[in-house]
Scaffold this active site. Structure first.
Site, PDB file in Angstrom:
ATOM      1  N   ILE A  19       0.843  -1.210   0.000  1.00 16.73           N
ATOM      2  CA  ILE A  19       0.000   0.000   0.000  1.00 16.73           C
ATOM      3  C   ILE A  19       0.871   1.250   0.000  1.00 16.73           C
ATOM      4  O   ILE A  19       0.441   2.323  -0.418  1.00 16.73           O
ATOM      5  CB  ILE A  19      -0.936   0.001   1.248  1.00 16.73           C
ATOM      6  N   LYS A  43      12.332  -1.983  10.581  1.00 14.01           N
ATOM      7  CA  LYS A  43      11.337  -2.852   9.941  1.00 14.01           C
ATOM      8  C   LYS A  43      11.490  -4.157  10.715  1.00 14.01           C
ATOM      9  O   LYS A  43      12.276  -5.033  10.338  1.00 14.01           O
ATOM     10  CB  LYS A  43      11.665  -3.029   8.451  1.00 14.01           C
ATOM     11  N   GLY A 114       5.453  -1.558  10.004  1.00 11.32           N
ATOM     12  CA  GLY A 114       4.833  -2.836  10.319  1.00 11.32           C
ATOM     13  C   GLY A 114       5.002  -3.842   9.190  1.00 11.32           C
ATOM     14  O   GLY A 114       5.850  -3.688   8.302  1.00 11.32           O
TER      15      GLY A 114
HETATM   16  N1  LIG Z   1       3.585   7.270  -4.167  1.00 14.27           N
HETATM   17  C1  LIG Z   1       4.156   6.292  -4.863  1.00 14.27           C
HETATM   18  N2  LIG Z   1       4.636   6.534  -6.116  1.00 14.27           N
HETATM   19  C2  LIG Z   1       5.220   5.552  -6.834  1.00 14.27           C
HETATM   20  N3  LIG Z   1       5.338   4.287  -6.418  1.00 14.27           N
HETATM   21  C3  LIG Z   1       4.882   3.989  -5.194  1.00 14.27           C
HETATM   22  C4  LIG Z   1       4.281   4.960  -4.359  1.00 14.27           C
HETATM   23  N4  LIG Z   1       3.932   4.363  -3.202  1.00 14.27           N
HETATM   24  C5  LIG Z   1       4.300   3.082  -3.300  1.00 14.27           C
HETATM   25  N5  LIG Z   1       4.869   2.849  -4.501  1.00 14.27           N
HETATM   26  C6  LIG Z   1       5.356   1.563  -5.015  1.00 14.27           C
HETATM   27  O1  LIG Z   1       4.320   0.621  -4.750  1.00 14.27           O
HETATM   28  C7  LIG Z   1       4.836  -0.593  -4.221  1.00 14.27           C
HETATM   29  C8  LIG Z   1       4.284  -0.827  -2.812  1.00 14.27           C
HETATM   30  O2  LIG Z   1       4.760   0.199  -1.957  1.00 14.27           O
HETATM   31  P1  LIG Z   1       5.488  -0.165  -0.592  1.00 14.27           P
HETATM   32  O3  LIG Z   1       6.579  -1.151  -0.840  1.00 14.27           O
HETATM   33  O4  LIG Z   1       5.868   1.107   0.068  1.00 14.27           O
HETATM   34  O5  LIG Z   1       4.271  -0.874   0.153  1.00 14.27           O
HETATM   35  P2  LIG Z   1       4.269  -1.605   1.566  1.00 14.27           P
HETATM   36  O6  LIG Z   1       2.940  -1.328   2.167  1.00 14.27           O
HETATM   37  O7  LIG Z   1       5.474  -1.209   2.314  1.00 14.27           O
HETATM   38  O8  LIG Z   1       4.363  -3.135   1.150  1.00 14.27           O
HETATM   39  P3  LIG Z   1       4.775  -4.391   2.095  1.00 14.27           P
HETATM   40  O9  LIG Z   1       3.500  -4.832   2.739  1.00 14.27           O
HETATM   41  O10 LIG Z   1       5.329  -5.369   1.119  1.00 14.27           O
HETATM   42  O11 LIG Z   1       5.794  -3.914   3.096  1.00 14.27           O
HETATM   43  C9  LIG Z   1       6.347  -0.448  -4.272  1.00 14.27           C
HETATM   44  O12 LIG Z   1       6.832  -0.995  -5.479  1.00 14.27           O
HETATM   45  C10 LIG Z   1       6.577   1.052  -4.258  1.00 14.27           C
HETATM   46  O13 LIG Z   1       7.766   1.429  -4.892  1.00 14.27           O
HETATM   47 MG   LIG Z   2       7.013  -2.365   3.017  1.00  9.20          MG
END
Ligand SMILES: Nc1ncnc2c1ncn2[C@@H]1O[C@H](COP(=O)(O)OP(=O)(O)OP(=O)(O)O)[C@@H](O)[C@H]1O
Ligand SMILES: [Mg+2]
Length: 235
Positions: A19, A43, A114
């Protein structure tokens, strides 16, 4: 930014996986660092790989070893309890608390990402919500900006409330380059009305954030603009 520290950190959860927890955590960490706050990142549990910890470490420009930032690194990209069961090793919550203690002594403010969403199981009877309690941190919820997010956000807020977790705000995040429309325009107001939690940021998609190591200076400028720091009462 008005610096008057209340809590010693922030726990970042989301309405689910993929997300934007890592991207927003990193953006917040980079911005706080840029205004002179001694900020650390963690993390505690990752499943599949350590890329989140690397992203956070790079954005916050800290020198801690990866196994301190990310003490539990599970082999399979599954819910932590499931990966741990397959690997035959229950997750050691006490070791997470110890590592968190070490980092929070070194830093004035900790950003802790988280894993998955707030009800994701870590051990048989231990969820992300329990970890939030153990670390005693207020929580920021990351949610998608587009269609479908109202339901997931309301569920996350209600679950947090039932579990007496302090919610500091919601950040809406756009994870793909699709054109935004009526849902994105109307969601913030409807989510605030339904949850009574402030939307403290609305982060648009930018390809540069998808890089494994985005330029921290770009992140600072981007997140200064898209987080409403005056509504995020961290300090
Ligand atoms: N604002 C944004 N602009 C461009 N890409 C984004 C943006 N937010 C997230 N992403 C991309 O979307 C994907 C998911 O984002 P992120 O890894 O931050 O999610 P997460 O909630 O940390 O996932 P996880 O549950 O796997 O830890 C990633 O590939 C990230 O680079
Ligand atoms: Mg993540």
């Amino acid at each position: 930014m008005n610096i008057n520290k209340k809590d010693n950190g922030l726990f970042i959860t989301a309405t689910g996986t993929e997300i934007g927890k890592t991207v927003v955590s990193a953006g917040i960490a980079a911005t706080l660092k840029n205004v002179g706050i001694n900020v650390g990142v963690m993390k505690p549990i990752s499943s599949g790989d350590t890329s989140d910890a690397e992203y956070l470490k790079h954005a916050a420009q800290v020198d801690d070893p990866l196994n301190l930032i990310n003490p539990i690194s599970l082999r399979y990209p599954l819910a932590p309890s499931v990966s741990a069961r397959i690997e035959g090793i229950p997750i050691d919550i006490a070791s997470i608390e110890t590592m968190y203690g070490t980092l929070s002594k070194k830093y004035d403010f900790m950003i802790v990402e988280g894993v998955g969403g707030i009800a994701v199981p870590i051990n048989d009877d231990f969820l992300v919500s329990h970890l939030i309690h153990r670390l005693n941190l207020p929580t920021l919820i990351i949610a998608l900006s587009g269609l479908g997010t109202i339901n997931h956000t309301k569920l996350t807020v209600e679950f947090a409330r039932q579990n007496n977790i302090k919610i500091i705000g919601i950040v809406l995040n756009q994870i793909n380059a699709d054109t935004t429309g009526l849902a994105e325009q109307t969601n913030p107001e409807e989510i605030e009305r339904l949850t009574n939690v402030p939307i403290v940021g609305n982060v648009p998609y930018d390809k540069k954030l998808e890089s494994q190591y985005p330029d921290p200076q770009f992140m600072v400028e981007y997140f200064r603009q898209h987080i409403q720091w005056n509504k995020l009462h961290l300090f």
